[in-house]
Scaffold this motif. Structure first.
Motif, PDB file in Angstrom:
ATOM      1  N   VAL A   1       0.819  -1.226   0.035  1.00  0.00           N
ATOM      2  CA  VAL A   1      -0.309  -0.021   0.125  1.00  0.00           C
ATOM      3  C   VAL A   1       0.973   1.044   0.019  1.00  0.00           C
ATOM      4  O   VAL A   1       1.595   1.344   0.926  1.00  0.00           O
ATOM      5  CB  VAL A   1      -0.919  -0.158   1.226  1.00  0.00           C
ATOM      6  CG1 VAL A   1      -1.782   1.189   1.174  1.00  0.00           C
ATOM      7  CG2 VAL A   1      -1.715  -1.181   1.164  1.00  0.00           C
ATOM      8  N   PRO A   2       0.671   2.097  -1.127  1.00  0.00           N
ATOM      9  CA  PRO A   2       1.540   3.221  -1.063  1.00  0.00           C
ATOM     10  C   PRO A   2       1.047   4.353  -0.317  1.00  0.00           C
ATOM     11  O   PRO A   2      -0.089   4.480  -0.309  1.00  0.00           O
ATOM     12  CB  PRO A   2       1.782   3.520  -2.718  1.00  0.00           C
ATOM     13  CG  PRO A   2       0.269   3.076  -3.194  1.00  0.00           C
ATOM     14  CD  PRO A   2       0.012   1.964  -2.327  1.00  0.00           C
ATOM     15  N   ILE A   3       1.865   5.126   0.122  1.00  0.00           N
ATOM     16  CA  ILE A   3       1.566   6.377   0.904  1.00  0.00           C
ATOM     17  C   ILE A   3       2.556   7.589   0.363  1.00  0.00           C
ATOM     18  O   ILE A   3       3.687   7.319  -0.237  1.00  0.00           O
ATOM     19  CB  ILE A   3       1.733   6.416   2.473  1.00  0.00           C
ATOM     20  CG1 ILE A   3       3.325   5.909   2.858  1.00  0.00           C
ATOM     21  CG2 ILE A   3       0.529   5.383   2.778  1.00  0.00           C
ATOM     22  CD1 ILE A   3       3.219   5.756   4.403  1.00  0.00           C
ATOM     23  N   PRO A   4       2.363   8.732   0.465  1.00  0.00           N
ATOM     24  CA  PRO A   4       3.113   9.868   0.258  1.00  0.00           C
ATOM     25  C   PRO A   4       4.427   9.740   1.035  1.00  0.00           C
ATOM     26  O   PRO A   4       4.585   9.390   2.095  1.00  0.00           O
ATOM     27  CB  PRO A   4       2.283  11.199   0.575  1.00  0.00           C
ATOM     28  CG  PRO A   4       1.010  10.811   0.490  1.00  0.00           C
ATOM     29  CD  PRO A   4       0.884   9.353   1.160  1.00  0.00           C
ATOM     30  N   LYS A   5       5.474  10.269   0.280  1.00  0.00           N
ATOM     31  CA  LYS A   5       6.773  10.338   0.837  1.00  0.00           C
ATOM     32  C   LYS A   5       6.895  11.417   1.856  1.00  0.00           C
ATOM     33  O   LYS A   5       6.342  12.432   1.798  1.00  0.00           O
ATOM     34  CB  LYS A   5       8.082  10.775  -0.388  1.00  0.00           C
ATOM     35  CG  LYS A   5       9.165  10.154  -0.085  1.00  0.00           C
ATOM     36  CD  LYS A   5       9.560   8.795  -0.153  1.00  0.00           C
ATOM     37  CE  LYS A   5      10.912   8.551   0.208  1.00  0.00           C
ATOM     38  NZ  LYS A   5      11.209   6.836   0.062  1.00  0.00           N
ATOM     39  N   GLY A   6       7.532  10.797   3.156  1.00  0.00           N
ATOM     40  CA  GLY A   6       7.469  11.789   4.282  1.00  0.00           C
ATOM     41  C   GLY A   6       6.185  11.961   4.922  1.00  0.00           C
ATOM     42  O   GLY A   6       6.065  13.203   5.470  1.00  0.00           O
ATOM     43  N   LEU A   7       5.331  11.317   4.802  1.00  0.00           N
ATOM     44  CA  LEU A   7       3.799  11.427   5.464  1.00  0.00           C
ATOM     45  C   LEU A   7       4.068  11.469   7.090  1.00  0.00           C
ATOM     46  O   LEU A   7       4.575  10.560   7.604  1.00  0.00           O
ATOM     47  CB  LEU A   7       3.108  10.524   5.142  1.00  0.00           C
ATOM     48  CG  LEU A   7       1.515  10.758   5.590  1.00  0.00           C
ATOM     49  CD1 LEU A   7       0.912  11.883   4.817  1.00  0.00           C
ATOM     50  CD2 LEU A   7       0.721   9.346   5.259  1.00  0.00           C
ATOM     51  N   VAL A   8       3.641  12.416   7.481  1.00  0.00           N
ATOM     52  CA  VAL A   8       3.808  12.806   9.054  1.00  0.00           C
ATOM     53  C   VAL A   8       3.097  11.319  10.013  1.00  0.00           C
ATOM     54  O   VAL A   8       3.366  11.335  10.942  1.00  0.00           O
ATOM     55  CB  VAL A   8       3.335  14.013   9.481  1.00  0.00           C
ATOM     56  CG1 VAL A   8       4.255  14.990   9.149  1.00  0.00           C
ATOM     57  CG2 VAL A   8       1.843  14.247   9.193  1.00  0.00           C
ATOM     58  N   HIS A   9       1.973  10.952   9.296  1.00  0.00           N
ATOM     59  CA  HIS A   9       1.149   9.831  10.002  1.00  0.00           C
ATOM     60  C   HIS A   9       1.713   8.421   9.586  1.00  0.00           C
ATOM     61  O   HIS A   9       0.770   7.635   9.802  1.00  0.00           O
ATOM     62  CB  HIS A   9      -0.439  10.150   9.656  1.00  0.00           C
ATOM     63  CG  HIS A   9      -0.975  11.426  10.096  1.00  0.00           C
ATOM     64  ND1 HIS A   9      -0.867  12.018  11.118  1.00  0.00           N
ATOM     65  CD2 HIS A   9      -1.436  12.289   9.007  1.00  0.00           C
ATOM     66  CE1 HIS A   9      -1.467  13.249  11.135  1.00  0.00           C
ATOM     67  NE2 HIS A   9      -1.732  13.697   9.739  1.00  0.00           N
ATOM     68  N   LYS A  10       2.787   8.449   8.863  1.00  0.00           N
ATOM     69  CA  LYS A  10       3.288   7.202   8.454  1.00  0.00           C
ATOM     70  C   LYS A  10       3.511   5.903   9.635  1.00  0.00           C
ATOM     71  O   LYS A  10       2.972   4.722   9.592  1.00  0.00           O
ATOM     72  CB  LYS A  10       4.647   7.263   7.749  1.00  0.00           C
ATOM     73  CG  LYS A  10       5.214   5.881   7.590  1.00  0.00           C
ATOM     74  CD  LYS A  10       6.593   6.340   7.045  1.00  0.00           C
ATOM     75  CE  LYS A  10       7.301   4.968   6.320  1.00  0.00           C
ATOM     76  NZ  LYS A  10       8.516   5.027   5.779  1.00  0.00           N
ATOM     77  N   GLU A  11       4.155   6.486  10.789  1.00  0.00           N
ATOM     78  CA  GLU A  11       4.173   5.407  12.011  1.00  0.00           C
ATOM     79  C   GLU A  11       2.680   4.981  12.570  1.00  0.00           C
ATOM     80  O   GLU A  11       2.712   3.918  12.684  1.00  0.00           O
ATOM     81  CB  GLU A  11       4.968   6.052  13.097  1.00  0.00           C
ATOM     82  CG  GLU A  11       6.515   6.296  12.622  1.00  0.00           C
ATOM     83  CD  GLU A  11       7.147   4.974  12.567  1.00  0.00           C
ATOM     84  OE1 GLU A  11       6.726   3.921  13.071  1.00  0.00           O
ATOM     85  OE2 GLU A  11       7.830   4.910  11.774  1.00  0.00           O
ATOM     86  N   ILE A  12       1.973   6.042  12.441  1.00  0.00           N
ATOM     87  CA  ILE A  12       0.505   5.704  12.948  1.00  0.00           C
ATOM     88  C   ILE A  12      -0.126   4.448  11.874  1.00  0.00           C
ATOM     89  O   ILE A  12      -0.711   3.548  12.649  1.00  0.00           O
ATOM     90  CB  ILE A  12      -0.411   7.027  13.005  1.00  0.00           C
ATOM     91  CG1 ILE A  12       0.246   7.809  14.173  1.00  0.00           C
ATOM     92  CG2 ILE A  12      -1.785   6.473  13.378  1.00  0.00           C
ATOM     93  CD1 ILE A  12      -0.513   9.049  14.188  1.00  0.00           C
ATOM     94  N   LEU A  13      -0.075   4.911  10.836  1.00  0.00           N
ATOM     95  CA  LEU A  13      -0.760   4.067   9.798  1.00  0.00           C
ATOM     96  C   LEU A  13      -0.011   2.661   9.946  1.00  0.00           C
ATOM     97  O   LEU A  13      -0.574   1.367   9.629  1.00  0.00           O
ATOM     98  CB  LEU A  13      -0.477   4.414   8.404  1.00  0.00           C
ATOM     99  CG  LEU A  13      -1.238   5.763   8.057  1.00  0.00           C
ATOM    100  CD1 LEU A  13      -1.068   6.163   6.806  1.00  0.00           C
ATOM    101  CD2 LEU A  13      -2.841   5.286   7.963  1.00  0.00           C
ATOM    102  N   LYS A  14       1.572   2.661   9.960  1.00  0.00           N
ATOM    103  CA  LYS A  14       2.420   1.294  10.157  1.00  0.00           C
ATOM    104  C   LYS A  14       1.813   0.644  11.354  1.00  0.00           C
ATOM    105  O   LYS A  14       1.486  -0.685  11.148  1.00  0.00           O
ATOM    106  CB  LYS A  14       3.596   1.720  10.305  1.00  0.00           C
ATOM    107  CG  LYS A  14       4.549   0.578  10.181  1.00  0.00           C
ATOM    108  CD  LYS A  14       6.092   0.980  10.286  1.00  0.00           C
ATOM    109  CE  LYS A  14       6.933  -0.237  10.465  1.00  0.00           C
ATOM    110  NZ  LYS A  14       8.420  -0.013  10.472  1.00  0.00           N
TER     111      LYS A  14
END
Length: 397
Positions: free
Chosen positions: A305-318
């Motif tokens: 599943v792709p997400i924008p580069k440098g997304l601030v919510h990346k860890e939450i989504l992970k």
């Protein structure tokens, strides 16, 4: 998307839709679904991305509900989550071919150890027959025999043609009986195995066997299939694409699967819509006659599943995606879309014998005729030269 209707339409997105909803509920997020015409590919002419990747790069979207394949072109522009998707299951679907199309039935009718034992048996019996003929000629007044008569008698026994050679001793008669009995048993077993193999099917287990077979191949007419088939890795995969698929070997799902059901054709496609279509329009016996063959044109066959580069919510989504995976929700959605029937047995296959099935005997016949004509021509030439030399010698005298 969530009603399980029309599973054969955009199956990749629908299969991941339930997992996407679970992820949204886990994070208590509101969402808006945006449809795109492409997964996202880089246009070398315009130097721009399109589809889902373009929306993620520009910030128009924050998350893709459709898994994408990770490659070197996309990595600098988007990040990927790997815990909420299952394998794509993109394989060749083909009808199990007759054994004669993938193996030489005249070789596999006997195990290799049986073939190895036949040659010394033949030589031993030839020596025995030659010895008996020699004894009969020398001590019992039997007719004179040429040195090759014993070999010809064994060939007559192998081919079950009988022999005109007469023996004058009881020992010779017993030996002839044993020779013809042994090769009668071999002949009967061999013929029975050939008949059985002509009506048998065999699973194609690897790409090398598939490449050497008479199968034609094609792939589903989708964006990602075009890209990965043309960029195939490995000599065998490249050769399959070059010789069996080519640039014109991409078909819509319906046309490709109809070719599969006719036989002699393999179709590289996402399994979910393929099995849904097949179970909907064909009988179970027809579907159970099919097999899958891993082509591995897509490395690892994993969607991310792709997400924008440098997304601030990346860890939450992970973290949320890991929780969804731990609860097994992504696997539940995956198996709800896999509809391949469970076949208790492979249905029998009956077909007429084709010229390709008996190619070996025809080659032997043609080779034998050519060899015999060549030998008799040499004999005629030898006799003419011999007679000419004799006439010259007599004229000289």
């Amino acid at each position: 998307m969530g009603t399980f209707k029309f599973r054969d339409v955009d199956a990749l997105s629908k299969r991941n839709y339930g997992t996407f909803i679970c992820l949204m509920h886990a994070l208590n997020l509101t969402y808006k679904i945006v449809w795109k015409e492409s997964y996202g590919y880089f246009n070398k002419t315009t130097k721009k991305w399109n589809g889902v990747v373009q929306d993620l790069i520009t910030g128009y979207s924050n998350l893709s509900g459709t898994p994408l394949l990770m490659n070197n072109d996309r990595l600098p522009y988007v990040d990927f989550l790997s815990d909420i998707t299952q394998k794509l299951d993109i394989n060749f679907i083909l009808k199990r071919p007759p054994v004669s199309e993938v193996r030489d039935i005249f070789d596999i009718a006997f195990h290799k150890h049986v073939w190895y034992s036949l040659f010394p048996t033949f030589l031993l019996l030839t020596a025995g027959v030659a010895f008996v003929l020699f004894i009969e000629t020398r001590y019992f007044g039997g007719p004179n025999r040429a040195p090759g008569d014993a070999f010809l008698i064994l060939l007559e026994a192998v081919c079950q043609q009988g022999t005109l050679t007469l023996v004058v001793t009881a020992g010779g008669a017993i030996l002839f009986f044993v020779v013809f009995m042994i090769f009668m048993l071999f002949y009967t077993a061999y013929a029975a195995n050939i008949v059985g193999l002509l009506q048998s099917t065999r699973t194609v287990d690897d790409l090398e066997t598939f490449l050497q077979s008479s199968f034609q191949a094609g792939a589903e007419d989708t964006h990602y299939m075009y890209f990965y088939m043309k960029e195939a890795r490995g000599a065998i995969r490249k050769e399959i694409y070059r010789t069996k698929i080519g640039d014109k070997g991409f078909y819509p799902m319906k046309e490709g699967l109809e070719r599969v059901m006719k036989g002699g054709f393999a179709f590289n496609i996402l399994s979910t819509p393929a099995w849904f279509y097949l179970t909907k329009y064909y009988d179970e016996s027809d579907v159970c006659s099919l097999q899958t063959l891993r082509g591995d044109y897509i490395p690892s066959q994993l969607g991310y599943v792709p997400i924008p580069k440098g997304l601030v919510h990346k860890e939450i989504l992970k973290i949320a995606s890991i929780r969804v995976a731990e609860y097994g929700l992504h696997y539940r959605n995956y198996i709800r879309y896999i509809l391949r029937p469970k076949c208790t047995s492979i249905p029998p296959s009956f077909k007429g014998i084709e010229i390709t099935d008996v190619k070996r005997p025809f080659l032997i016949i043609v080779g034998g005729v050519v060899l015999s004509i060549s030998i008799i021509s040499l004999e005629i030439l030898y006799n003419k030269v011999k007679n000419r030399l004799r006439l010259r010698k007599n004229a000289f005298i």
